[in-house]
Design an enzyme around this catalytic site. Sequence first.
Site: not given
Ligand code: TPP
Lengths: 327, 327, 337, 337
Positions: B58, B60, B82-83, B85-87, B129
């Site tokens: 995770l 970017e 993924q979205f 916004d997260f670029i 989002h």
């Molecule tokens: C910068 C960013 N990239 C992608 C996402 C999409 N996203 C939301 S939650 C998540 C997974 C998070 O996993 P973790 O840090 O293990 O927390 P958990 O949800 O398992 O508690 C992702 C990829 C985001 N919110 N922000």
Amino acid sequence: MTIISYIEAINQAMREEMARDHKVFVLGEDVGLKGGVFKATQGLYEEFGEARVMDTPLAESAIAGVAIGAAAYGLRPIAEIQFADFIMPAVNQIVSEAAKMRYRSNGDWNCPLVIRAPYGGGVHGGLYHSQCVEAMFCNIPGLKVVAPSTPYDAKGLLISAIRDEDPVLFFEHKRCYRFIKGEVPDIEYIVPIGKADVKRKGEDITVITYGLTLHFALQAAEKLEKDGYSAHILDLRTLYPLDKESIVEAARKTGKVLIVHEDNKEGGIGGEVAGIIAEECLYELDAPLKRLCGPDVPATPYNGVMERFFMLNPDKVYKAMAELAAF
Amino acid sequence: MTIISYIEAINQAMREEMARDHKVFVLGEDVGLKGGVFKATQGLYEEFGEARVMDTPLAESAIAGVAIGAAAYGLRPIAEIQFADFIMPAVNQIVSEAAKMRYRSNGDWNCPLVIRAPYGGGVHGGLYHSQCVEAMFCNIPGLKVVAPSTPYDAKGLLISAIRDEDPVLFFEHKRCYRFIKGEVPDIEYIVPIGKADVKRKGEDITVITYGLTLHFALQAAEKLEKDGYSAHILDLRTLYPLDKESIVEAARKTGKVLIVHEDNKEGGIGGEVAGIIAEECLYELDAPLKRLCGPDVPATPYNGVMERFFMLNPDKVYKAMAELAAF
Amino acid sequence: MGDSGTSQIENKHNKLGLSDEQVLNMYRDMLLVRKIDERTWILNRSGKLPFVLSCQGQEAAQIGAAYALDKNKDYLCPYYRDAGVVIVFGMTAKDLMLNSFARAEDPNSGGRQMPGHFGGKKYRILSGSSPVTTQVPHAVGLALAGRLEGKDHVTFVSFGEGSSNQGDFHEGANFAGVHKLPVIFFCENNKYAISVPYSKQVACNSIADRAIGYGFPGISIDGSDVLEVYKVTKEAADRARKGEGPTLIEARCFRYMPHSSDDDDRTYRPEGEVAEEKKQDPIHQFTHYLKEVGVLNEEKEKEILKWVTKEIDEATEYAENAPSPAPEDTLKHIYAE
Amino acid sequence: MGDSGTSQIENKHNKLGLSDEQVLNMYRDMLLVRKIDERTWILNRSGKLPFVLSCQGQEAAQIGAAYALDKNKDYLCPYYRDAGVVIVFGMTAKDLMLNSFARAEDPNSGGRQMPGHFGGKKYRILSGSSPVTTQVPHAVGLALAGRLEGKDHVTFVSFGEGSSNQGDFHEGANFAGVHKLPVIFFCENNKYAISVPYSKQVACNSIADRAIGYGFPGISIDGSDVLEVYKVTKEAADRARKGEGPTLIEARCFRYMPHSSDDDDRTYRPEGEVAEEKKQDPIHQFTHYLKEVGVLNEEKEKEILKWVTKEIDEATEYAENAPSPAPEDTLKHIYAE
Ligand SMILES: Cc1ncc(C[n+]2csc(CCOP(=O)(O)OP(=O)(O)O)c2C)c(N)n1
Ligand SMILES: Cc1ncc(C[n+]2csc(CCOP(=O)(O)OP(=O)(O)O)c2C)c(N)n1
Ligand SMILES: [Mg+2]
Ligand SMILES: [Mg+2]
């Protein structure tokens, strides 16, 4: 009134605000003992101590993010990004966080934060020490973007930025730092964010610009005067949100508009300025709107020949002004 | 010809290109076993295996940066953000690295990289989002920015993007994913990057738009037809660099131009489009140029009432079109 | 199986300085957030709530940590699963339901943000966003501000294990390490980041292994043991307040539900995994402990459950009927007014 | 002090599998980059070069590491001080001078970038930029590409200790760790990031401490000992090539010159610090060793110096007189043509 340089004006603004309000502090790379790579923070470390003039680790997202946390607490951080080119790692913190803190919390939290960043070319900085990055931030509601061109404006606007309740990106043109000098009052004053400024009154053509190219336009206007045309020159000063009224008023004034900026043409601030004019006073234009900007290449190369090709200068601006005046 | 959804078109483009060229691979968060949070990569993991459909950590900036390295080597990565916004955490890699690799190496290295990112509102995604982030990247020479509005364009443009020798940001409107269906040829085809497309021919007003709002404009045009006005509708498709000729031609066609986009007005793509028109064919306009855009607030709130207030819709677009037509 | 009133096991909480009343409050809060969570899923499946983010399986970590802080002065930068953290700092069931229903009265964002995006100045909870891990440097900034102002508050920041891979974690932790700031970095490791398992996110044994690179201690603990979490977080808070700098805590947790109400975890989670993990349900464990040490009995348990249910019923009813913001409110709060 | 031909000390290089010829080449390369560096400062102070970035004090780290790689297949993502690395991979004194003078013929960027921004496809040196640490994920991508294509190249990426605080270091290292990619992360710790000393950049004892958080080995070595650097880097390369994953190496170095020709280090560096550090000058140390083991003598030394000087004279003369790019070349190479 005293004549000082653009960078002295910035230094003074910080010093005076730090003396006035203990909540103001400075953080960034090399801002402490060294006084900044351009010396913008010179003397502050000695005057206010290490705690308030903080050398940070080399990490821009942390610089912005830590400043956001401190600002949310109620302090007034001034974060220095060493070169505007290096603001990119901090974009997420600036755009997703600082700009949206107030909105997303329904007005509960806010971020009275200033991020200063030297930008622009003409200093042999090559691709990554010369960029104009301002346009990227001029589509982000919640942010304010300021780019002064004179010592007077630089000081007055920086004080306003420090006192502002919202995050302000403060872009300082590197070429102006020592190249541009001007009068600054000896007493406290501010320049309001959000207001453009007529830097020269004229009747024949309107030039809308900001930063270093303002000075080119002023020089070119002198020359144009000799050709019998007078130029009306508007300095945008605040790039976001734009001062629409002043833009429309300046365009109306002469009916012939030239927009000038150092940044690439496509997607630069000039597009939005043109959009405002085309929506608000299209019928009052006597000539097609013109834009004179940096070429659409990534940035100015390091090599001097190429840098001269890339950069605008008084001659290039004069030519565009003369052409429009003669239209 | 087969009728498929916008997201199926994207899925097909990736599948076909991966089958055609082993250098094409996909990386991103949850793109593997899960097939992407929107299912854009569904089935690819099963068909091409884990090595070519890679779930990344995770992060970017690493997704973009690793893709840049692989692209420089000669592979053709498709990175999913993924979205949109997260670029933001990847902006440094995109702007400083991907966009400038060719230029800074004097043409020695290049980055044939695609970054796909779902953008736009109307899906109850709230502030983070739903954003339209495209304008930020439409001032960066070296990048190409694409935003298709139909399955035909989505597939054809994505194939072009994958085969392109330079980095392409590929913005997919989330609301179009399942909402928009359309015909797609059964045989291989491409849609060239850099060309806008007339999606409807008309005589009375010109609408210039892209993405979801194109569909609003098409619907509104049907209604306007009943009022006796015909609308000429240009879909920009590529947002950077813009197809200036098609823009000017479309503006000339009717002399009345309405620019429509979901993104905030100030600093959105509409400004640059207006700038082009004001420079190139100001005298051929019969009415002030108009822009209908999202309000200048950070993004659409989550609450449905607020989201409806924020988002454009066919009615809002119709009203603006009717007003301009009647001018 | 231990529902007698006589203690079979060691009383751990008294040793930690926690009174019977305090542990019962902890228990009540754990139950409350679990039950709120369950309710939001029901509301989602019946079409009343568009979106749910869940904390089930992480309650002990959240409540244990939050109780170790000083809710009258410490600052929180929680993440989207932290209902258990914010409840301890003063948010009510009603607040959370107003948040879920995106009502005008939602104290977190007035309906602007998705559920789970917490914030509230009066609770010293800094408003959070969706891009993960951005809150980490904010926490460091809040701690720095405290130091500059001569305050002794501690800042608590939490995040998932996947999120610990973002650059902002690294940059924020390093900054705090260099300046020995009073920050507790609290990683809730539920072993998944949406569909991506721990083994594809990181290669270290524990997220706590990262602390040494920032020059402060890192500790991995059983996040299902609320008293263990309390203990370790309390030590971290004490250290921080004494000027000894940050601590990184990894709390090993479970994620009992799909990532969100939009997710279907059957496509990527091994069958039976959750069922297996539920054997270590943090709430069951704590119930068991409290009964064993004689603090809780059937009657008390029922009473608490009754109170919790009533709270949630009232909160749901209130929130469901509360008004949305006015459409034009969309235009408010962009800049100071 | 050891200019006799008979060996007083252990022959280390033969043990490492390095021939006498190879160590003499290493010596020559170290001297070459040191002398090129010195020349560019002279050219700068005499107004002929607008900008200089220096490698003085880091030659052993750079040359030692580069010799441990396979210059016929491995990839480099160097940073701006790495003249010593790129020289080993094929760049010549002329190339470096063309770079410093920003001439059209500069193989790195055709005069577009500042000196020290290396790149050259034929040498498998990926073009680098100024924002620090962005090259780290690139190196990981080059390694990943090799794996996908069934190649066995190793990627070498270097950076300063200050730069190891950027998020891109963390994200790139973690990615490589998870996928066990053949990457060598090489930190040249010269104890300063411009004016900011190590103690204000990081709180860990060594940058190598960070490796455990990514699940691979981290080693701190004396970066002034070229053979030590060679040895450890060679081991890392071997491990990487065998599929055993990345290594993080911290090479402890010195920065003898100011950060760049624009910097004045007297404002922030303790007086005498550099003089003290020069006692451990990596080139003097290696000279001493080579003489002690009887590989180098006065005569050979002079001969090499003569060759080096001639190389640099010719390179300087050539580059100084080489043409700049045409102004309109500014418009080239934005997209494929
Ligand atoms: C910068 C960013 N990239 C992608 C996402 C999409 N996203 C939301 S939650 C998540 C997974 C998070 O996993 P973790 O840090 O293990 O927390 P958990 O949800 O398992 O508690 C992702 C990829 C985001 N919110 N922000
Ligand atoms: C992202 C970014 N921020 C700031 C800079 C300005 N800058 C150039 S070099 C440098 C210091 C680097 O220190 P270190 O990583 O220790 O490497 P060294 O120069 O000591 O070899 C800084 C701050 C930059 N180039 N990039
Ligand atoms: Mg997780
Ligand atoms: Mg250093």
